[in-house]
Each structure stands twice: as structure tokens, then as C-alpha cells.
Write a protein that holds these residues in place. Structure first.
Motif, PDB file in Angstrom:
ATOM      1  N   GLU A   1      31.680  40.560  33.046  1.00 16.91           N
ATOM      2  CA  GLU A   1      32.361  41.535  32.213  1.00 16.91           C
ATOM      3  C   GLU A   1      33.682  41.923  32.865  1.00 16.91           C
ATOM      4  O   GLU A   1      33.757  42.081  34.067  1.00 16.91           O
ATOM      5  CB  GLU A   1      31.521  42.795  32.034  1.00 16.91           C
ATOM      6  CG  GLU A   1      30.280  42.608  31.214  1.00 16.91           C
ATOM      7  CD  GLU A   1      30.540  42.451  29.717  1.00 16.91           C
ATOM      8  OE1 GLU A   1      31.634  42.818  29.235  1.00 16.91           O
ATOM      9  OE2 GLU A   1      29.642  41.952  29.048  1.00 16.91           O
ATOM     10  N   VAL A   3      36.155  44.683  33.758  1.00 15.31           N
ATOM     11  CA  VAL A   3      36.160  46.134  33.917  1.00 15.31           C
ATOM     12  C   VAL A   3      37.408  46.636  33.205  1.00 15.31           C
ATOM     13  O   VAL A   3      38.521  46.382  33.633  1.00 15.31           O
ATOM     14  CB  VAL A   3      36.161  46.540  35.403  1.00 15.31           C
ATOM     15  CG1 VAL A   3      36.244  48.048  35.553  1.00 15.31           C
ATOM     16  CG2 VAL A   3      34.915  45.996  36.091  1.00 15.31           C
ATOM     17  N   TRP A   9      32.456  54.918  26.592  1.00 16.22           N
ATOM     18  CA  TRP A   9      31.517  54.400  27.580  1.00 16.22           C
ATOM     19  C   TRP A   9      30.448  55.423  27.946  1.00 16.22           C
ATOM     20  O   TRP A   9      29.288  55.053  28.160  1.00 16.22           O
ATOM     21  CB  TRP A   9      32.231  53.860  28.824  1.00 16.22           C
ATOM     22  CG  TRP A   9      32.800  54.880  29.760  1.00 16.22           C
ATOM     23  CD1 TRP A   9      34.070  55.360  29.766  1.00 16.22           C
ATOM     24  CD2 TRP A   9      32.124  55.540  30.833  1.00 16.22           C
ATOM     25  NE1 TRP A   9      34.235  56.277  30.771  1.00 16.22           N
ATOM     26  CE2 TRP A   9      33.044  56.406  31.455  1.00 16.22           C
ATOM     27  CE3 TRP A   9      30.834  55.479  31.338  1.00 16.22           C
ATOM     28  CZ2 TRP A   9      32.725  57.205  32.535  1.00 16.22           C
ATOM     29  CZ3 TRP A   9      30.504  56.275  32.428  1.00 16.22           C
ATOM     30  CH2 TRP A   9      31.445  57.125  33.019  1.00 16.22           C
ATOM     31  N   TRP A  38      30.365  49.583  34.141  1.00 13.88           N
ATOM     32  CA  TRP A  38      30.418  48.131  33.930  1.00 13.88           C
ATOM     33  C   TRP A  38      29.502  47.398  34.895  1.00 13.88           C
ATOM     34  O   TRP A  38      28.903  46.377  34.534  1.00 13.88           O
ATOM     35  CB  TRP A  38      31.859  47.616  34.026  1.00 13.88           C
ATOM     36  CG  TRP A  38      32.651  47.966  32.806  1.00 13.88           C
ATOM     37  CD1 TRP A  38      33.700  48.843  32.727  1.00 13.88           C
ATOM     38  CD2 TRP A  38      32.440  47.477  31.481  1.00 13.88           C
ATOM     39  NE1 TRP A  38      34.150  48.926  31.435  1.00 13.88           N
ATOM     40  CE2 TRP A  38      33.394  48.101  30.642  1.00 13.88           C
ATOM     41  CE3 TRP A  38      31.543  46.591  30.910  1.00 13.88           C
ATOM     42  CZ2 TRP A  38      33.472  47.838  29.278  1.00 13.88           C
ATOM     43  CZ3 TRP A  38      31.617  46.335  29.549  1.00 13.88           C
ATOM     44  CH2 TRP A  38      32.576  46.950  28.757  1.00 13.88           C
TER      45      TRP A  38
END
Length: 104
Positions: A1, A3, A9, A38
Motif C-alpha cells: 500500500e 502511504v 482514515w 496503513w
């Protein structure tokens, strides 16, 4: 992923993170909490994928309560959060990822 900023979030974390995962985020300094989100998200996703599940099952995974039958290894590489989940111990390192990139 990758960041990256994500406006919602914290709402997403409230929906899919366990108490232990929330504690991990809260233990970080405020400026590091997005990166922690993350890191945890990537770890949860690796566990779901190793089990052959779908993204919808991410809510059922508590990545802070792993059994001895799974091994999760993580590393951060620049703006990437990487995680691998295997049934046997495995260590993911930034150096190994960079060597693989050089071969590609």
C-alpha cells in the motif's frame, strides 16, 4: 500500500480495527498515526489474502492477535507499506525488496 493521505482514515479504522489495532495507532505520535493506519491495514490485508479471503473479511481479522500458525512480516520502503503473511516464518526487509526491484 502507498502511504497516502485519506480523509476518512479514522472513520475507516473505527469500522474495521480491533481494540488492539486501535491501541497501536493511539500509541503513535499524531503525525505518525496515518502511517500506523496503513501499516495495520496492510498487515490485515496480507492475513486475509493468505487465508484466501476477500477484502470484505478484513473486519474479522485482528492482526494483533495472531496464532502460531501464521507469520506476518512488514517493512516500510519510502512511501510504501509492505506486508507478507505466510504459514512459516519469513522476514521481509527493505533491502530484499530493493534487490528484487533491481532485477525487474
Amino acid at each position: 500500500e502507498v502511504v497516502r493521505p485519506r480523509d476518512n482514515w479514522q472513520t475507516l479504522a473505527n469500522t474495521v480495527f480491533s481494540l488492539g489495532e486501535h491501541a497501536e495507532v493511539e500509541a503513535e505520535r499524531p503525525e505518525q498515526q496515518l502511517a500506523a493506519f496503513w501499516r495495520i491495514w496492510t498487515r490485515k490485508e496480507a492475513i486475509v489474502k493468505q487465508r484466501g479471503g476477500s477484502a470484505w473479511q478484513i473486519v474479522s481479522v485482528d492482526s494483533t492477535a495472531l496464532t502460531s500458525s501464521l507469520s506476518v512480516s512488514q517493512c516500510q520502503l519510502d512511501t510504501l507499506s509492505l506486508a507478507v503473511c505466510t504459514p512459516t516464518p519469513f522476514t521481509l526487509t527493505a533491502d530484499a525488496v530493493q534487490r528484487l526491484e533491481a532485477l525487474a
